[in-house]
Write an enzyme that holds these catalytic residues in place. Structure first.
Site, mmCIF file in Angstrom:
data_model
loop_
_atom_site.group_PDB
_atom_site.id
_atom_site.type_symbol
_atom_site.label_atom_id
_atom_site.label_comp_id
_atom_site.label_asym_id
_atom_site.label_seq_id
_atom_site.Cartn_x
_atom_site.Cartn_y
_atom_site.Cartn_z
ATOM 1 N N ASP A 32 0.861 -1.179 0.000
ATOM 2 C CA ASP A 32 0.000 0.000 0.000
ATOM 3 C C ASP A 32 0.903 1.235 0.000
ATOM 4 O O ASP A 32 1.516 1.564 1.016
ATOM 5 C CB ASP A 32 -0.903 0.015 1.230
ATOM 6 C CG ASP A 32 -1.984 -1.062 1.189
ATOM 7 O OD1 ASP A 32 -1.772 -2.098 0.520
ATOM 8 O OD2 ASP A 32 -3.030 -0.881 1.834
ATOM 9 N N LYS A 79 -10.297 0.086 -2.496
ATOM 10 C CA LYS A 79 -10.181 -0.112 -1.050
ATOM 11 C C LYS A 79 -10.506 1.177 -0.311
ATOM 12 O O LYS A 79 -9.697 2.104 -0.300
ATOM 13 C CB LYS A 79 -8.769 -0.583 -0.676
ATOM 14 C CG LYS A 79 -8.560 -0.793 0.835
ATOM 15 C CD LYS A 79 -7.150 -1.295 1.118
ATOM 16 C CE LYS A 79 -6.880 -1.372 2.628
ATOM 17 N NZ LYS A 79 -5.499 -1.849 2.923
ATOM 18 N N LYS A 95 -6.998 3.319 -3.442
ATOM 19 C CA LYS A 95 -7.432 3.302 -2.044
ATOM 20 C C LYS A 95 -7.648 4.734 -1.582
ATOM 21 O O LYS A 95 -6.898 5.644 -1.963
ATOM 22 C CB LYS A 95 -6.346 2.600 -1.204
ATOM 23 C CG LYS A 95 -6.552 2.603 0.297
ATOM 24 C CD LYS A 95 -5.389 1.876 0.971
ATOM 25 C CE LYS A 95 -5.430 2.019 2.497
ATOM 26 N NZ LYS A 95 -4.270 1.347 3.145
#
Length: 328
Positions: A165, A264, A228
């Site tokens: 991430d 996400k 995300k």
């Protein structure tokens, strides 16, 4: 959806080709707009328009568990805390409760930790099929020297992280330097190698929904496997308007390229009822295929405890105390 429809976790894009990216298309980026008032109206209407009850609600909540990146990103994380969290990821719901629901093999989608905790998490999850995700690139601000951010990705991959991430440089979005954002994202994608990359936009710091839409497109063009919302450390994290903006960018990218990119939301999603709203939005806007762990994840920790509490109420008819569903 029935209880039997819930699947166990697997790595992103196992059954689909990864996003190879494409050359930066500035015409497409600059055409991207966001009608903020219309997006906010649509987002505000959704909780009242979609409702599931009884067995159907229990099935959706089990599905939500399978989509959680169970996360600990605290300065006082310890090996023991991470091992307890991994044990919860392996068995997110008590065995008697799962038996009553007729469920087997339920796990969370992944465990997300800082780089230093990757080896511990990999060891604790060995043989489970649950991937370890590492936050990287100077998380959460993303302001460390760029060569160090790339090196951090390599270190996490070498330690066994299967998902990375990363955080983008918000200044590139705020100044409209889309080429710089594209180049940064492409280099981070390359540094991840076989590990799948989730691009954290930190949407609460991007100023406008139009910026969110354009940043989403640029990151996908540069090869992001997921986009995300947030680090969870900003003042404003995942919201429904931001989600609608980002998943419509995903829909547009899929329509143009045929490539599925995951989504996400992270930060502030702590209640089971909120998870149901997000899932219904994904189903409405992107379709059932995105309701799988390879294309959708919740970045959360306390969400799992509330879902487990709701499932116990479904089975027993009574709410239990929160301490009965501790995360670690």
């Amino acid at each position: 959806m029935t209880l039997q429809d819930t699947t166990t976790a697997h790595l992103p894009q196992v059954h689909l080709p990864r996003n190879p990216g494409m050359p930066l298309d500035m015409d497409w980026v600059m055409r991207a707009q966001a009608n903020t008032s219309a997006i906010e109206r649509r987002a505000a209407s959704l909780p009242g328009r979609r409702s599931v009850k009884k067995d159907y609600q229990a099935a959706w909540l089990c599905k939500a568990i399978s989509l959680i990146d169970l996360t600990t990103l605290a300065g006082d994380d310890t090996d023991a805390r991470v091992r307890r969290l991994c044990a919860k990821a392996r068995k997110p719901v008590s065995a008697p409760l799962l038996d009553a629901l007729g469920m087997t093999g339920l796990t969370t989608g992944a465990v997300c930790v800082y780089h230093d905790m990757v080896p511990v998490a990999v060891d604790a999850l060995a043989g489970s099929g649950i991937p370890v995700a590492a936050v990287s690139t100077g998380f959460p601000a993303g302001l460390s020297p760029f060569h160090l951010r790339l090196a951090e990705i390599g270190e996490s991959v070498a330690a066994g992280a299967q998902e990375i991430d990363i955080v983008i440089s918000r200044r590139h979005v705020l100044t409209g330097n889309w080429q710089a954002l594209y180049d940064e994202m492409a280099q981070m994608r390359a540094a991840c190698g076989a590990a799948h990359v989730k691009a954290i936009l930190a949407t609460g710091e991007l100023g406008t929904l139009r910026n969110v839409a354009r940043a989403s497109l640029v990151c996908m063009m540069a090869g992001a496997d997921f986009i995300k919302t947030s680090t969870g450390k900003e003042g404003v994290n995942a919201t429904l308007p931001v989600t609608l903006t980002m998943i419509r960018a995903i829909r547009d990218y899929h329509a143009a390229t045929g490539i599925c990119v995951g989504y996400k939301p992270a930060g502030g999603i702590s209640k089971a009822k909120d998870a149901l709203v997000y899932l219904s939005m994904i189903k409405d806007e992107l379709g059932d295929r995105w309701l799988q762990p390879d294309l959708f994840r919740f970045g959360a920790s306390s969400l799992l405890g509330d879902i487990e509490r709701q499932l116990e109420h479904h089975v027993s008819g009574s709410y239990s105390a929160g301490w009965r569903h501790a995360m670690a």
